[in-house]
Design a protein around this motif. Structure first.
Motif, PDB file in Angstrom:
ATOM      1  N   ARG A  42      44.046  46.773  32.913  1.00  0.00           N
ATOM      2  CA  ARG A  42      43.211  45.605  32.648  1.00  0.00           C
ATOM      3  C   ARG A  42      41.987  46.003  31.834  1.00  0.00           C
ATOM      4  O   ARG A  42      41.508  47.134  31.905  1.00  0.00           O
TER       5      ARG A  42
ATOM      6  N   VAL B 242      41.553  30.899  39.428  1.00  0.00           N
ATOM      7  CA  VAL B 242      40.697  32.068  39.252  1.00  0.00           C
ATOM      8  C   VAL B 242      40.572  32.778  40.603  1.00  0.00           C
ATOM      9  O   VAL B 242      40.329  32.129  41.626  1.00  0.00           O
TER      10      VAL B 242
ATOM     11  N   PRO C 209      46.939  33.685  32.675  1.00  0.00           N
ATOM     12  CA  PRO C 209      47.850  34.767  33.078  1.00  0.00           C
ATOM     13  C   PRO C 209      49.235  34.704  32.444  1.00  0.00           C
ATOM     14  O   PRO C 209      49.949  35.698  32.439  1.00  0.00           O
TER      15      PRO C 209
ATOM     16  N   ARG D   3      49.854  39.200  33.236  1.00  0.00           N
ATOM     17  CA  ARG D   3      49.136  40.159  34.065  1.00  0.00           C
ATOM     18  C   ARG D   3      50.034  40.623  35.210  1.00  0.00           C
ATOM     19  O   ARG D   3      50.783  39.830  35.770  1.00  0.00           O
TER      20      ARG D   3
ATOM     21  N   ARG E 237      38.856  29.020  33.688  1.00  0.00           N
ATOM     22  CA  ARG E 237      39.179  30.249  32.928  1.00  0.00           C
ATOM     23  C   ARG E 237      38.489  30.237  31.560  1.00  0.00           C
ATOM     24  O   ARG E 237      38.028  31.278  31.098  1.00  0.00           O
TER      25      ARG E 237
ATOM     26  N   ASP F  96      39.556  38.121  39.320  1.00  0.00           N
ATOM     27  CA  ASP F  96      38.953  37.722  38.047  1.00  0.00           C
ATOM     28  C   ASP F  96      37.429  37.756  38.138  1.00  0.00           C
ATOM     29  O   ASP F  96      36.746  37.869  37.124  1.00  0.00           O
TER      30      ASP F  96
ATOM     31  N   ASP G 168      38.151  41.542  31.920  1.00  0.00           N
ATOM     32  CA  ASP G 168      39.054  40.772  32.779  1.00  0.00           C
ATOM     33  C   ASP G 168      38.468  40.510  34.159  1.00  0.00           C
ATOM     34  O   ASP G 168      39.046  39.769  34.955  1.00  0.00           O
ATOM     35  N   LEU G 169      37.356  41.148  34.464  1.00  0.00           N
ATOM     36  CA  LEU G 169      36.736  40.968  35.781  1.00  0.00           C
ATOM     37  C   LEU G 169      35.246  40.741  35.585  1.00  0.00           C
ATOM     38  O   LEU G 169      34.562  41.576  34.983  1.00  0.00           O
TER      39      LEU G 169
ATOM     40  N   LEU H 239      38.218  34.072  30.581  1.00  0.00           N
ATOM     41  CA  LEU H 239      39.335  34.830  31.150  1.00  0.00           C
ATOM     42  C   LEU H 239      40.645  34.394  30.510  1.00  0.00           C
ATOM     43  O   LEU H 239      40.797  33.237  30.119  1.00  0.00           O
TER      44      LEU H 239
END
Lengths: 467, 358
Positions: free
Chosen positions: A262, A215, A444, A465, A436, A234, A266-267, A441
């Motif tokens: 994104r 992450v 990836p 990503r 994650r 992230d 995602d953040l 999240l």
């Protein structure tokens, strides 16, 4: 009536109290900031409270004040990777996040250290990438000389890209482990990573970790920092605690995500925050006041003043008025931390005005001006307030910074977490094995949507990503 | 000068084993090589068997054959810190590309996490410059000169805090006595480092430093700086001679030879019978032929290995050994039979039975 959206789930992390004046080392309950048992206590408490992750800061040079090592706050901390790897043994779900500087570390080494932590923890690693251009810190690192200030974010981007290229070096089917045929792994094609500051050639030494990439956390607040976060992070660790300010920051950063293809989810935005609890509101505020006075000792008050004035003020009475002499121009009296005073005269004038209007002594003024976001109240009040910030999009959760090592989180976990759960805003069990998963999240490299912490599937997100 | 008694027992944990085909054995746990479980189980088994020191080899490069891939050795040691209690954990860490400031705090922190069981095997790395892309490949002389500077920096950083620097003096508001923290101000040909460390002096003060003495450059570093010197020798007589030379060199360098332990590598494969051990090694060689070992080796039973260890002691061949299993999980099963008895630990021989016929 507008359609009600589902209640956002709060993400919580625990910061191990660091080397600053917020840590009340004079408290009789204050323990070692270096013995491993202290880290074990805080990490286990955070896990008992079902926190997403434990967060450890990093220091690469001891702070100096007036050309001598600063001695008024906690001094000394251990190595980030070593502590996080050791903590894996005493926790089972808790994410383990560490600050690692992109200026004084090499991508290959970093990539292997984080991949090792992710493998050894079964997918619980997180990296708070920070930059430094500071020749002061650089004096402890002379492998490659210093870095021009303007290059630090270029380097940070390149370090993150290089580590991702290395983590991607072993495709998912590389390991074969066929004893009969004698094939352990398919040949690994060497990475060729070329950028402005790096030329890296050769195969990586590990398969991808359980999380694909650890992450990625970002802590900077500058425009460059926000852009870096929007592109690659992230989690963003912001300093915008106050509600309206937090909402502005939240909108600004989340709006930037689309530029990088994104989603807003995602953040995650997690500001740092302190907290003080009491059985009644009045008791909590009384405790908070007492703690502030322990944090800002008479000596600390003078040291803060000296940062702005740029000169020795040890002759002044901390319980007396502000100095009537003017600050020295452009003297950086403290090194190893973010400069407190960029325009010393303006700050001095503002402080004098505030002190005069509110009849504040030096120490009282410093207490007032160095206050930061904190939640003060009964456990129920604090829970409701934290929830309000999250539901009104000032944050996705908080990184809590206790003022006491190592027991500073105990009361929060025992009393506030159950209140958050009763509000329906906080998990009652971990629902997945990796960090994650906790943060909701995406993996990836996995095109199937991850489950977020409310158990709902996320849709409309595409596989790999960009990096 | 006889070796200190009893012999120090070291074990080198190299992936599935020192033999590149060892992962093909049914008992190799090859699928677990990148999990904590594999390493924690191995280190705990070694500890339970009475092994004193665990050596964790490392490198940034991929192995050329067999089970490829390598977790960071300091990370493995840290991961095992809280779940072991006695065994010394000695990860290898190369100084060719890693900053000594980082290494210093990593090993000091391992010492805190293990409550005083950390060591560091100093290595250099050849052929890894392209992975870093920062400086050209160096020759052996340059690498070991740099290592010498790195060890100086690391050990100075460990001393850069005096043990009682933390004072927590409420009256003056001082957390530390800054006069007990020291800038190291090191300037050398390869780097300069200001200090002090950000990590206080570790529990052991100076965690032990191990060096493999393999060529004139590494021998020089070992003689001047190591607490543990690893050697390889084709037989015990050669080992004894090497040990004597090292002890003379230590004395010539102004160090007390009795405070430095010389550890002899012994490659091993253990089984219940000699025939079984031989057959298993033949199978490994059949899968992948390897050159004859360059050091003492033992393929046979644990009892015979105990005899060899006694011989090492009697011949003054070394102060300890580093066992290098050709197949690690297989060796772990037989290690308990090697554990020294209390009498051995006390340096007392096993007495003859007074009633037994001579």
């Amino acid at each position: 009536m507008p359609e009600q959206r589902p209640r956002k789930q709060i993400h919580l992390a625990a910061h191990f109290p660091g080397v600053n004046h917020h840590t009340v080392w004079t408290d009789p309950a204050s323990g070692s900031q270096i013995d491993f048992d202290s880290f074990v206590h805080l990490a286990r408490t955070a896990e008992r409270g079902l926190f997403d992750f434990f967060f450890l800061a990093e220091g690469l040079r001891l702070r100096e004040h007036r050309d001598r090592i600063h001695d008024l706050d906690v001094v000394g901390r251990p190595d980030t990777f070593t502590v996080l790897n050791a903590l894996v043994a005493v926790t089972t779900h808790l994410g383990l996040a560490g600050t690692i500087n992109t200026t004084f570390n090499e991508p290959f080494e970093l990539a292997r250290q984080f991949a090792s932590l992710d493998h050894l923890s079964g997918g619980r690693a997180a990296w708070n990438a920070v930059t430094s251009s500071d020749a002061f810190t650089g004096e402890n690192f002379r492998r490659g000389g210093y870095l021009d200030h303007a290059k630090r974010y270029t380097r940070a981007h390149e370090v993150v890209d290089a580590t991702r290229a290395l983590w991607d070096n072993w495709p998912a089917d590389t390991l074969v482990i066929d004893r009969e045929r004698g094939v352990f792994a398919r040949p690994v094609t060497p990475v060729h990573f070329s950028s402005e500051q790096f030329e890296i050639d050769g195969p990586f030494v590990l398969p991808r970790g359980p999380q694909g990439y650890p992450v990625q956390i970002q802590a900077g607040d500058s425009d460059e920092g926000r852009e870096f976060a929007a592109a690659k992070a992230d989690v963003i660790f912001s300093a915008h605690g106050e509600l309206a300010d937090g909402q502005r920051f939240y909108r600004d950063v989340k709006d930037r995500l689309a530029r990088y293809g994104r989603d807003r989810d995602d953040l995650k935005i997690l500001p740092a925050a302190g907290f003080v609890l009491g059985d009644t509101t009045a008791e909590a505020h009384e405790r908070a006041h007492h703690i502030r006075r322990q944090q800002v000792t008479p000596q600390t008050a003078i040291a803060f003043l000296e940062q702005v004035w740029g000169r020795d003020l040890s002759a002044y009475d901390p319980d007396g008025p502000l100095p009537d002499i003017d600050p020295a121009e452009d003297v950086n009296i403290t090194r190893g931390r973010v400069r407190h005073a960029k325009d010393p005269r303006a700050i001095a004038d503002a402080w004098r005005a505030k002190a005069a209007a509110e009849h504040l002594s030096i120490r009282e003024l410093i207490i007032a001006t160095t206050a930061r976001q904190q939640f003060v109240g009964t456990p129920r009040e604090v829970a409701v307030e934290i929830d309000r910030y999250v539901q009104s999009d000032a944050a996705d959760g908080f990184v809590l910074v206790p003022y006491l090592t190592p027991t500073g989180l105990d009361e929060f976990v025992d009393k506030v977490v159950p209140e958050l759960q009763s509000l329906g805003s906080f998990r009652t069990a971990y629902t997945g094995p990796t960090l994650r998963h906790h943060l909701g999240l995406r993996h990836p490299h996995d095109s199937s949507p991850a489950n977020d912490s409310t158990g709902q599937s996320r849709h409309g997100t595409e596989g790999v990503r960009a990096s | 000068m006889p070796p200190t008694s009893p012999l120090l027992l070291g074990l080198e944990l190299a992936g599935a084993g020192a033999h590149p085909a060892s992962w093909r054995r049914a008992d190799s746990r090859a699928e677990d090589l990148f999990t904590a479980g594999y390493w924690v189980d191995a280190l705990r088994a070694a500890e339970d068997a009475g092994i004193d020191l665990a050596f964790l080899p490392d490198s940034f490069t991929l192995q050329t054959a067999g089970a490829i891939g390598r977790l960071d050795a300091v990370a493995i040691a840290a991961r095992a810190a809280a779940v072991t209690g006695r065994i010394g954990l000695i990860p290898q860490a190369s100084v060719t590309h890693t900053e000594p400031f980082h290494l210093s705090k990593a090993i000091a922190s391992l010492d805190f996490a293990t409550k005083g069981r950390a060591g560091w095997e100093v290595t250099v790395s050849a052929g890894e410059a392209a992975l870093f892309g920062r400086k050209p490949e160096q020759d052996g002389r340059s690498r070991w000169q740099e290592a010498d500077e790195a060890v100086e920096v690391v050990t100075r950083l460990w001393d850069s805090w005096e043990d009682d620097a933390e004072i927590r003096d409420q009256a003056t508001g001082r957390f530390i006595d800054r006069d007990k923290l020291h800038y190291i101000d090191f300037t050398g040909a390869h780097f300069s480092v200001k200090g002090p460390s950000i990590t206080p002096r570790p529990p052991q003060g100076q965690p032990p430093i191990a060096v493999r003495a393999a060529d004139p450059h590494s021998v020089r570093l070992a003689v001047h700086r190591a607490d543990l010197i690893r050697i390889a020798a084709p037989d015990l007589a050669k080992a004894a001679a090497t040990r004597s030379e090292l002890r003379a060199a230590l004395a010539a360098a102004g160090r007390d030879p009795n405070r430095v332990r010389v550890l002899l590598d012994i490659d091993i494969h253990l089984a219940a019978t000699v025939d079984a051990a031989a057959a298993e090694v033949a199978q490994l060689e059949d899968w992948l032929a390897t050159p004859a070992p360059a050091t003492v080796f033992h393929i046979g039973t644990p009892a015979e290995l105990r005899d060899i260890l006694r011989e090492v002691e009697n011949e003054c061949a070394a102060d300890g050994v580093v066992l290098r299993p050709l197949a690690l999980p297989a060796a772990l099963r037989h290690l308990p039979a090697l554990a020294p008895t209390l009498r051995e630990r006390l340096g007392l021989p096993r007495p003859a039975n007074r009633y037994a016929r001579a």
